[in-house]
Design a protein around this motif. Structure first.
Motif, PDB file in Angstrom:
ATOM      1  N   PRO A   4      -5.392  14.774 -14.407  1.00  0.00           N
ATOM      2  CA  PRO A   4      -4.588  14.115 -15.379  1.00  0.00           C
ATOM      3  C   PRO A   4      -3.942  12.912 -14.530  1.00  0.00           C
ATOM      4  N   LYS A   5      -3.837  11.739 -15.459  1.00  0.00           N
ATOM      5  CA  LYS A   5      -3.236  10.636 -14.901  1.00  0.00           C
ATOM      6  C   LYS A   5      -1.790  10.238 -15.234  1.00  0.00           C
ATOM      7  N   LEU A   6      -1.171  10.004 -13.956  1.00  0.00           N
ATOM      8  CA  LEU A   6       0.550   9.923 -14.162  1.00  0.00           C
ATOM      9  C   LEU A   6       0.954   8.245 -14.754  1.00  0.00           C
ATOM     10  N   ASN A   7       1.942   8.445 -15.552  1.00  0.00           N
ATOM     11  CA  ASN A   7       2.348   6.916 -15.821  1.00  0.00           C
ATOM     12  C   ASN A   7       3.244   6.400 -14.310  1.00  0.00           C
ATOM     13  N   LEU A   8       3.539   5.026 -14.445  1.00  0.00           N
ATOM     14  CA  LEU A   8       4.142   4.311 -13.226  1.00  0.00           C
ATOM     15  C   LEU A   8       5.612   4.943 -12.899  1.00  0.00           C
ATOM     16  N   ARG A   9       6.235   5.463 -13.822  1.00  0.00           N
ATOM     17  CA  ARG A   9       7.498   5.895 -13.449  1.00  0.00           C
ATOM     18  C   ARG A   9       7.381   7.217 -12.696  1.00  0.00           C
ATOM     19  N   GLU A  10       6.374   8.123 -13.138  1.00  0.00           N
ATOM     20  CA  GLU A  10       6.243   9.279 -12.462  1.00  0.00           C
ATOM     21  C   GLU A  10       5.662   9.164 -10.947  1.00  0.00           C
ATOM     22  N   ARG A  11       4.787   8.097 -10.855  1.00  0.00           N
ATOM     23  CA  ARG A  11       4.202   7.829  -9.764  1.00  0.00           C
ATOM     24  C   ARG A  11       5.220   7.264  -8.784  1.00  0.00           C
ATOM     25  N   MET A  12       6.114   6.545  -9.004  1.00  0.00           N
ATOM     26  CA  MET A  12       7.068   5.984  -8.232  1.00  0.00           C
ATOM     27  C   MET A  12       7.623   6.935  -7.569  1.00  0.00           C
ATOM     28  N   HIS A  13       7.950   8.371  -8.014  1.00  0.00           N
ATOM     29  CA  HIS A  13       8.605   9.319  -7.347  1.00  0.00           C
ATOM     30  C   HIS A  13       8.059   9.873  -6.008  1.00  0.00           C
ATOM     31  N   HIS A  14       6.753   9.402  -5.881  1.00  0.00           N
ATOM     32  CA  HIS A  14       6.013   9.489  -4.506  1.00  0.00           C
ATOM     33  C   HIS A  14       5.809   8.225  -3.858  1.00  0.00           C
ATOM     34  N   PHE A  15       6.493   7.195  -3.846  1.00  0.00           N
ATOM     35  CA  PHE A  15       6.551   5.989  -3.240  1.00  0.00           C
ATOM     36  C   PHE A  15       7.218   6.194  -2.066  1.00  0.00           C
ATOM     37  N   THR A  16       6.609   6.455  -1.283  1.00  0.00           N
ATOM     38  CA  THR A  16       7.407   6.849   0.176  1.00  0.00           C
ATOM     39  C   THR A  16       7.652   5.760   1.228  1.00  0.00           C
ATOM     40  N   TRP A  17       8.547   6.346   2.188  1.00  0.00           N
ATOM     41  CA  TRP A  17       8.874   5.238   3.441  1.00  0.00           C
ATOM     42  C   TRP A  17       7.692   5.014   3.957  1.00  0.00           C
ATOM     43  N   ALA A  18       6.530   5.692   3.984  1.00  0.00           N
ATOM     44  CA  ALA A  18       5.249   5.383   4.846  1.00  0.00           C
ATOM     45  C   ALA A  18       4.660   4.085   4.464  1.00  0.00           C
ATOM     46  N   TRP A  19       4.996   3.616   3.247  1.00  0.00           N
ATOM     47  CA  TRP A  19       4.379   2.378   2.711  1.00  0.00           C
ATOM     48  C   TRP A  19       4.802   1.238   3.541  1.00  0.00           C
ATOM     49  N   PHE A  20       5.861   1.314   4.333  1.00  0.00           N
ATOM     50  CA  PHE A  20       5.938   0.290   5.094  1.00  0.00           C
ATOM     51  C   PHE A  20       5.223  -0.066   6.456  1.00  0.00           C
ATOM     52  N   THR A  21       4.162   0.756   6.407  1.00  0.00           N
ATOM     53  CA  THR A  21       3.340   0.839   7.681  1.00  0.00           C
ATOM     54  C   THR A  21       2.452  -0.612   7.204  1.00  0.00           C
ATOM     55  N   LEU A  22       2.254  -0.685   6.040  1.00  0.00           N
ATOM     56  CA  LEU A  22       1.323  -1.926   5.501  1.00  0.00           C
ATOM     57  C   LEU A  22       1.994  -3.075   6.095  1.00  0.00           C
ATOM     58  N   ILE A  74      -5.109   2.485  -7.020  1.00  0.00           N
ATOM     59  CA  ILE A  74      -5.762   2.372  -8.428  1.00  0.00           C
ATOM     60  C   ILE A  74      -6.500   3.841  -9.173  1.00  0.00           C
ATOM     61  N   THR A  75      -6.966   4.447  -7.918  1.00  0.00           N
ATOM     62  CA  THR A  75      -7.649   5.586  -8.700  1.00  0.00           C
ATOM     63  C   THR A  75      -6.518   7.057  -8.584  1.00  0.00           C
ATOM     64  N   GLN A  76      -5.239   6.498  -8.074  1.00  0.00           N
ATOM     65  CA  GLN A  76      -4.206   7.584  -8.000  1.00  0.00           C
ATOM     66  C   GLN A  76      -4.423   8.751  -7.045  1.00  0.00           C
ATOM     67  N   ASP A  77      -5.350   8.360  -6.216  1.00  0.00           N
ATOM     68  CA  ASP A  77      -5.285   9.292  -4.781  1.00  0.00           C
ATOM     69  C   ASP A  77      -4.147   9.059  -4.044  1.00  0.00           C
ATOM     70  N   ILE A  78      -3.140   8.136  -4.078  1.00  0.00           N
ATOM     71  CA  ILE A  78      -1.750   8.180  -3.595  1.00  0.00           C
ATOM     72  C   ILE A  78      -0.892   7.980  -4.590  1.00  0.00           C
ATOM     73  N   MET A  79       0.392   8.335  -4.329  1.00  0.00           N
ATOM     74  CA  MET A  79       1.483   8.249  -5.271  1.00  0.00           C
ATOM     75  C   MET A  79       1.302   9.137  -6.281  1.00  0.00           C
ATOM     76  N   TYR A  80       0.671  10.322  -6.012  1.00  0.00           N
ATOM     77  CA  TYR A  80       0.318  11.335  -6.890  1.00  0.00           C
ATOM     78  C   TYR A  80       0.855  12.690  -6.212  1.00  0.00           C
ATOM     79  N   PRO A  81       1.353  13.751  -6.940  1.00  0.00           N
ATOM     80  CA  PRO A  81       1.922  14.921  -6.446  1.00  0.00           C
ATOM     81  C   PRO A  81       1.008  15.465  -5.324  1.00  0.00           C
ATOM     82  N   GLY A  82       1.436  15.657  -4.252  1.00  0.00           N
ATOM     83  CA  GLY A  82       0.536  16.677  -3.237  1.00  0.00           C
ATOM     84  C   GLY A  82      -0.112  15.853  -2.289  1.00  0.00           C
TER      85      GLY A  82
END
Length: 442
Positions: free
Chosen positions: A77-95, A426-434
């Protein structure tokens, strides 16, 4: 309960850790009750022990029954943006860390061609945009999901990525000095102020985060990962910042900055060496991590690389008239010679770790994207910058041409990881539970 709401209640629970093929017996015992299909999928992950549950299993409770959700299934199942933001982690600063490091590498290239510095300036501006966007995303996460900030910094895995925020700031300070600071006293004062503020904040992170980890967590040696080094990394990069800004500072200010930078760099490198002993012990006792997290081994390349770079840079930043003993003998030439010797020693250590990490990744390449893939870029940027510095001081043209080849390889790696990153979003391989750094899966 609607499926989309049910998915938003996913919770991630770590399973018994599995590290390599030496643990097959333990893996089979743990997975004995699973289906053959599930066992085959986990085997394809190299024993990746991530579990997602319906508050603690891989089932989702629905109104009319139970549905099996596999977080690695492309049709999940695909998640909406609000649900996905719950998994927007500090590791994004590696970019932004990696983008800023690449802009510095472009500036330092020994063989320049028309338009190269313009490309570096583009990367610098792009990095500012990326950093600002990710900061906005983190703020949005904490507003949309109250309590996430405290949980994120206390999490036994995601918490170790908190210092990447400060590492991103370090790349912004150094690249600003390279691309945006004019030669005037006001700008010199501004960059000096930024340096001292960064030193104070990074020292608080180094002491505070390790103090919390020592008191709140109980890690086993077999779970050791290079991310344990990250809390000391920001204070270590104070030396790198000092090596960049010292040359353009007045005499007295340059001496103070170099002394502070050397102190911070020494602290960072010594703590990293202590962590290296645990890292080698973990590799000896438990083997390599599962293939999904092997790119993180490149983090071990960073400390000796950036220390070698900082030593040469700070030695160059010492005024030629520097006389520590006030005996009429200039000390700057001797200090620069010692810095070159120590830099070569440390460069060799970085090369060793680079080889270990490269062989580990190539022997069992990861299948799914993780933000830890950026470890293949930022630490190696420091490795190449250190090689540039050594080649320049030795005036060895062969080394400098090798640097050009290494830089091309790193740029291609950056493009590959950036593409994989965008595709995973885009494919929700990240910002997704687990699937992110907010779950223990190693």
């Amino acid at each position: 309960m609607p499926l989309s709401r049910a998915v938003s209640h996913f919770q991630v629970e770590p399973a018994p850790p599995i590290f390599n093929n030496n643990n097959n017996k333990e893996q089979q015992n743990w997975m004995g009750s699973n289906s053959a299909l599930e066992e085959g999928r986990r085997t394809s992950l190299g024993g990746l022990p991530t579990q997602v549950n319906s508050s603690a299993s891989s089932m989702i409770d629905e109104k009319d029954g139970h549905g099996h959700i596999d977080i690695f299934d492309p049709k999940r199942p695909k998640l909406n943006l609000r649900e996905r933001m719950h998994h927007f982690t500090w590791a994004w600063f590696t970019l932004p860390m990696s983008t800023g490091g690449l802009s510095l590498l472009v500036f330092a290239q020994p063989h320049k061609f028309p338009g190269l510095l313009g490309f570096g300036l583009f990367l610098y501006i792009l990095n500012i945009i990326i950093f600002t966007t990710i900061c906005s995303g983190m703020i949005a996460r904490f507003f949309l999901h109250p309590g996430d900030f405290r949980k994120s910094v206390q999490h036994p895995r995601e918490g170790f990525f908190f210092p990447t925020f400060f590492l991103s700031i370090a790349t912004l300070i150094t690249s600003t000095e390279r691309y945006a600071v004019p030669d005037d006293s006001v700008s010199a004062w501004g960059i000096k102020t930024a340096f001292w503020a960064y030193v104070a904040l990074s020292l608080l992170v180094a002491v505070g985060q390790y103090s919390y980890v020592f008191a709140a967590h109980n890690f086993e040696l077999k779970t050791m990962m290079p991310t344990w080094i990250l809390p000391i990394f920001p204070i270590m990069l104070s030396g790198t910042i000092a090596s960049v800004i010292a040359e353009r500072q007045p005499h007295n200010e340059a001496i103070s900055i170099v002394i502070a930078g050397t102190t911070c760099q020494g602290l960072g490198m010594l703590v990293a060496m202590m962590m290296y002993s645990h890292m080698v012990g973990r590799l000896m006792a438990a083997g390599l991590p599962n293939r999904e997290h092997r790119p993180g081994l490149f983090m071990n390349v960073g400390p000796p690389s950036f220390t070698a770079l900082a030593l040469i840079g700070m030695a160059k930043g010492i005024p030629d008239s520097f006389d520590a003993e006030a005996d009429g003998t200039l000390d700057a030439p001797m200090i620069r010679t010692l810095a070159i010797i120590m830099a070569i020693f440390l460069w060799a250590l970085a090369l060793w770790w680079f080889g270990i990490a490269l062989i580990a990744v190539l022997s069992s390449r990861p299948e799914y994207f993780h933000l830890g893939w950026w470890a293949m870029v930022f630490p190696n940027t420091g490795f190449i910058l250190a090689t540039v510095s050594i080649g320049n001081v030795l005036q060895n043209e062969a080394v400098l041409w090798v640097v050009s080849g290494m830089s091309i390889c790193l740029f291609l790696t950056y493009c590959f990881v950036f593409y994989s990153h965008v595709r995973a979003v885009i494919t929700q391989d990240i910002m997704y539970p687990g699937r992110d750094e907010d779950v223990n899966d190693h």
